[in-house]
Design a protein around this motif. Structure first.
Motif, PDB file in Angstrom:
ATOM      1  N   UNK A 117       0.815  -1.216   0.000  1.00 64.63           N
ATOM      2  CA  UNK A 117       0.000   0.000   0.000  1.00 64.63           C
ATOM      3  C   UNK A 117       0.849   1.266   0.000  1.00 64.63           C
ATOM      4  N   UNK A 118       2.172   1.112   0.105  1.00 66.66           N
ATOM      5  CA  UNK A 118       3.038   2.282   0.142  1.00 66.66           C
ATOM      6  C   UNK A 118       3.275   2.859  -1.241  1.00 66.66           C
ATOM      7  N   UNK A 119       3.910   4.034  -1.259  1.00 69.01           N
ATOM      8  CA  UNK A 119       4.164   4.716  -2.525  1.00 69.01           C
ATOM      9  C   UNK A 119       5.318   4.044  -3.255  1.00 69.01           C
ATOM     10  N   UNK A 120       5.129   3.778  -4.529  1.00 70.42           N
ATOM     11  CA  UNK A 120       6.155   3.194  -5.382  1.00 70.42           C
ATOM     12  C   UNK A 120       6.828   4.316  -6.157  1.00 70.42           C
ATOM     13  N   UNK A 121       8.155   4.392  -6.081  1.00 71.74           N
ATOM     14  CA  UNK A 121       8.877   5.469  -6.738  1.00 71.74           C
ATOM     15  C   UNK A 121       8.649   5.540  -8.231  1.00 71.74           C
ATOM     16  N   UNK A 122       8.886   4.464  -9.008  1.00 71.64           N
ATOM     17  CA  UNK A 122       8.678   4.548 -10.451  1.00 71.64           C
ATOM     18  C   UNK A 122       7.232   4.796 -10.856  1.00 71.64           C
ATOM     19  N   UNK A 123       6.277   4.276 -10.072  1.00 73.62           N
ATOM     20  CA  UNK A 123       4.864   4.430 -10.423  1.00 73.62           C
ATOM     21  C   UNK A 123       4.267   5.735  -9.900  1.00 73.62           C
ATOM     22  N   UNK A 124       4.996   6.486  -9.048  1.00 74.14           N
ATOM     23  CA  UNK A 124       4.516   7.752  -8.488  1.00 74.14           C
ATOM     24  C   UNK A 124       3.236   7.576  -7.686  1.00 74.14           C
ATOM     25  N   UNK A 125       3.067   6.459  -7.055  1.00 73.51           N
ATOM     26  CA  UNK A 125       1.867   6.177  -6.271  1.00 73.51           C
ATOM     27  C   UNK A 125       1.842   4.706  -5.922  1.00 73.51           C
ATOM     28  N   UNK A 126       0.638   4.170  -5.736  1.00 77.74           N
ATOM     29  CA  UNK A 126       0.520   2.740  -5.510  1.00 77.74           C
ATOM     30  C   UNK A 126       1.009   2.003  -6.743  1.00 77.74           C
TER      31      UNK A 126
END
Length: 328
Positions: A117-126
């Protein structure tokens, strides 16, 4: 970029940290200072060794890889493959022990097991595209079913001793087969099929990214023998059976060398040299390199290059021009 972190006094009598070696414990404390504000970092032993052990040349990337394996087995870190196909790790209890004031956003992919549920760097969100666990993630020694009889044959002695020898070698594999959080064992078949020899060369760099699970360069040729067979031969050649930790360490290094495409005869020669001059298992890589490049030239020595005279110490002769006419 390194950051100032907090180490609680309880860390020095932590039962989890007590399961790993002192070197692995130092690597863990070093990861606290190198991880981002969410406890994530690249899972690359060479990079971590350069950051945490720059003045300890004896602690190489091979040792750091063993440190990371111990930390992952103890549940202190989680090693995973991000949605970009590269290997990463994160400190499992980061949120419990590190209180970050105004944490910066992570640029690294989130862990699909602990930080879904945390923020993913490459995806800029979930994270929108979860990657499966990396089949290239460093794990314990794989022991295929076929070499089992070979190991028992090389162990020697009574059937009970043979079974104990095989169980010691295969114990690491059984532990790796049980999925820990965020970790998967090696898959049986590689998702990266070798390129067809008839295809033309693809454009771009042929340098392999050590963190990529989808290399674009050449793939190493399949080894004719397995790591367990080579280590089994080494065990059979020893007068006394080496400790299981030494066998496991040699097995991991042997498997890595085979994965690099190094010929089994060179590895076998390195193991024979190691059996004759037993040291720390990490020197096996140097011994294999010595077997591979025994003919590499260096400075001139007597008998090495007959046409080049060996160095002679200055003797302060009375007539230097006569004594050193050829060299002057």
């Amino acid at each position: 970029m390194a950051r100032i972190r907090t180490i609680k006094p309880e860390a020095f009598f932590s039962e989890s940290l007590a399961e790993v070696s002192v070197e692995a414990e130092r690597t863990f404390f070093g990861l606290l200072t190198q991880a981002d504000d969410h406890g994530r970092h690249r899972d690359n032993a060479a990079i971590i060794a350069g950051l945490l052990w720059p003045l300890r040349a004896e602690h190489t990337s091979v040792h750091v890889e063993d440190d990371l394996h111990q930390l992952a087995s103890a549940g202190l870190i989680c090693r995973y493959t991000g949605c970009d196909g590269r290997r990463y790790l994160h400190i499992v209890t980061w949120a419990e022990h590190q209180k970050i004031d105004k944490p910066s956003q992570s640029r690294l992919p989130s862990c699909p097991q602990h930080q879904a549920a945390g923020r993913c760097g490459p995806c800029k969100g979930t994270c929108a595209k979860r990657a499966e666990a990396s089949p290239n993630a460093p794990r314990a020694l794989d022991l295929p079913a076929q070499p089992a009889a070979t190991l028992r044959d090389h162990a020697g002695g009574a059937p009970e001793a043979q079974q104990d020898a095989f169980d010691e070698m295969a114990g690491t594999h059984s532990r790796a087969s049980a999925k820990a959080p965020g970790q998967d064992a090696f898959s049986e078949s590689s998702p990266n099929l070798p390129r067809n020899p008839g295809e033309g060369s693809a454009p771009g760099s042929r340098i392999l990214d050590p963190g990529s699970s989808s290399p674009t360069g050449r793939t190493a040729p399949a080894a004719s023998v397995s790591a367990s067979q080579l280590v089994g031969e080494y065990v059979a050649a020893c007068e006394e059976r080496p400790p299981s930790d030494v066998i496991g360490h040699l097995g991991r290094i042997t498997k890595k060398l085979l994965g690099e495409g190094i010929a089994p005869e060179h590895i076998r020669a390195g193991l024979a040299n190691f059996a004759a001059h037993p040291k720390h298992p990490s020197v096996l890589t140097s011994m294999v390199n010595e077997a591979m490049n025994a003919r590499c030239g260096g400075l001139a020595r007597p008998g090495n290059r007959p046409n080049v005279p060996a160095h002679q110490a200055w003797t302060n002769p009375a007539n230097a021009a006569t004594a050193y006419a050829e060299e002057l």
